[in-house]
Scaffold this motif. Structure first.
Motif, PDB file in Angstrom:
ATOM      1  N   ALA A 174       3.321  11.742  -2.695  1.00  0.00           N
ATOM      2  CA  ALA A 174       4.038  11.119  -1.582  1.00  0.00           C
ATOM      3  C   ALA A 174       3.141  11.003  -0.360  1.00  0.00           C
ATOM      4  O   ALA A 174       3.130   9.967   0.322  1.00  0.00           O
ATOM      5  CB  ALA A 174       5.296  11.911  -1.247  1.00  0.00           C
ATOM      6  N   LEU A 175       2.368  12.044  -0.081  1.00  0.00           N
ATOM      7  CA  LEU A 175       1.453  12.018   1.067  1.00  0.00           C
ATOM      8  C   LEU A 175       0.403  10.928   0.889  1.00  0.00           C
ATOM      9  O   LEU A 175       0.169  10.123   1.794  1.00  0.00           O
ATOM     10  CB  LEU A 175       0.781  13.384   1.242  1.00  0.00           C
ATOM     11  N   ILE A 176      -0.206  10.884  -0.270  1.00  0.00           N
ATOM     12  CA  ILE A 176      -1.279   9.911  -0.518  1.00  0.00           C
ATOM     13  C   ILE A 176      -0.727   8.485  -0.536  1.00  0.00           C
ATOM     14  O   ILE A 176      -1.273   7.595   0.126  1.00  0.00           O
ATOM     15  CB  ILE A 176      -2.014  10.248  -1.831  1.00  0.00           C
ATOM     16  N   ALA A 177       0.350   8.272  -1.283  1.00  0.00           N
ATOM     17  CA  ALA A 177       0.922   6.925  -1.395  1.00  0.00           C
ATOM     18  C   ALA A 177       1.464   6.439  -0.050  1.00  0.00           C
ATOM     19  O   ALA A 177       1.235   5.287   0.342  1.00  0.00           O
ATOM     20  CB  ALA A 177       2.019   6.902  -2.452  1.00  0.00           C
ATOM     21  N   GLY A 178       2.176   7.316   0.658  1.00  0.00           N
ATOM     22  CA  GLY A 178       2.719   6.941   1.964  1.00  0.00           C
ATOM     23  C   GLY A 178       1.625   6.595   2.956  1.00  0.00           C
ATOM     24  O   GLY A 178       1.724   5.612   3.695  1.00  0.00           O
ATOM     25  N   THR A 179       0.552   7.382   2.946  1.00  0.00           N
ATOM     26  CA  THR A 179      -0.570   7.124   3.843  1.00  0.00           C
ATOM     27  C   THR A 179      -1.264   5.814   3.478  1.00  0.00           C
ATOM     28  O   THR A 179      -1.556   4.988   4.356  1.00  0.00           O
ATOM     29  CB  THR A 179      -1.583   8.291   3.804  1.00  0.00           C
ATOM     30  N   ALA A 180      -1.513   5.612   2.195  1.00  0.00           N
ATOM     31  CA  ALA A 180      -2.203   4.398   1.746  1.00  0.00           C
ATOM     32  C   ALA A 180      -1.396   3.142   2.062  1.00  0.00           C
ATOM     33  O   ALA A 180      -1.941   2.154   2.572  1.00  0.00           O
ATOM     34  CB  ALA A 180      -2.494   4.481   0.250  1.00  0.00           C
ATOM     35  N   LEU A 181      -0.097   3.190   1.788  1.00  0.00           N
ATOM     36  CA  LEU A 181       0.744   2.016   2.068  1.00  0.00           C
ATOM     37  C   LEU A 181       0.835   1.741   3.565  1.00  0.00           C
ATOM     38  O   LEU A 181       0.797   0.582   3.995  1.00  0.00           O
ATOM     39  CB  LEU A 181       2.133   2.196   1.459  1.00  0.00           C
ATOM     40  N   ALA A 182       0.938   2.785   4.352  1.00  0.00           N
ATOM     41  CA  ALA A 182       0.981   2.598   5.811  1.00  0.00           C
ATOM     42  C   ALA A 182      -0.342   2.038   6.315  1.00  0.00           C
ATOM     43  O   ALA A 182      -0.363   1.161   7.183  1.00  0.00           O
ATOM     44  CB  ALA A 182       1.310   3.923   6.504  1.00  0.00           C
TER      45      ALA A 182
END
Length: 148
Positions: free
Chosen positions: A6-14
């Motif tokens: 969640a941290l990685i995906a959320g950061t990447a998408l943002a």
């Protein structure tokens, strides 16, 4: 592992949204704030729902009183912190508070690993892996707190 994803995906998408022209997400710290908020929103839900809640209550070290209340309070703090990360005016303080919260809750992870507990019907994350993830999570909160 889900919180790390969640941290990685959320950061990447943002960050991608920032690169696409959304000014509020233009920069790694802004993207990291979103990623960490997504992670805490995800983990907070477990504090209030079914089998995962029961597993979190079991994770609280036995010497601490009212594990059910502690799980509820930490869930509320995670939700409040996640919202705080999304508000530029409160992001630094929210990140610092969440970093301290993670450090305060880490002994529950150690206790759970040593007692070989389950969470949602699955074994808790092994201590070495959990420690490495915790370092990443606290580093993210620290980066936001000092770099926002």
């Amino acid at each position: 592992m889900a919180p790390l994803i969640a941290l990685i995906a959320g950061t990447a998408l943002a960050r991608l949204a920032g690169l696409a022209g959304i000014a509020a997400l233009d920069g790694w710290i802004a993207a990291l704030r979103v990623g960490l908020a997504v992670m805490f929103a995800l983990t907070a839900v477990a504090h209030f729902a079914g089998r995962r809640r029961a597993g979190l209550i079991a994770m609280v070290p036995p010497r601490l009183p009212r594990p059910d209340l502690l799980v509820t309070v930490t869930g509320v703090l995670e939700l409040v912190g996640a919202v705080g990360l999304l508000l530029p005016a409160t992001a630094r303080v929210a990140a610092a508070g969440l970093g301290l919260l993670m450090l305060a809750m880490f002994p529950a992870n150690v206790s759970a690993a040593r007692r070989q507990l389950t969470l949602g019907g699955r074994p808790v994350t092994p201590l070495g892996q959990r420690t490495a993830m915790q370092v990443v999570f606290v580093a993210a909160a620290t980066a936001i707190s000092f770099g926002a």
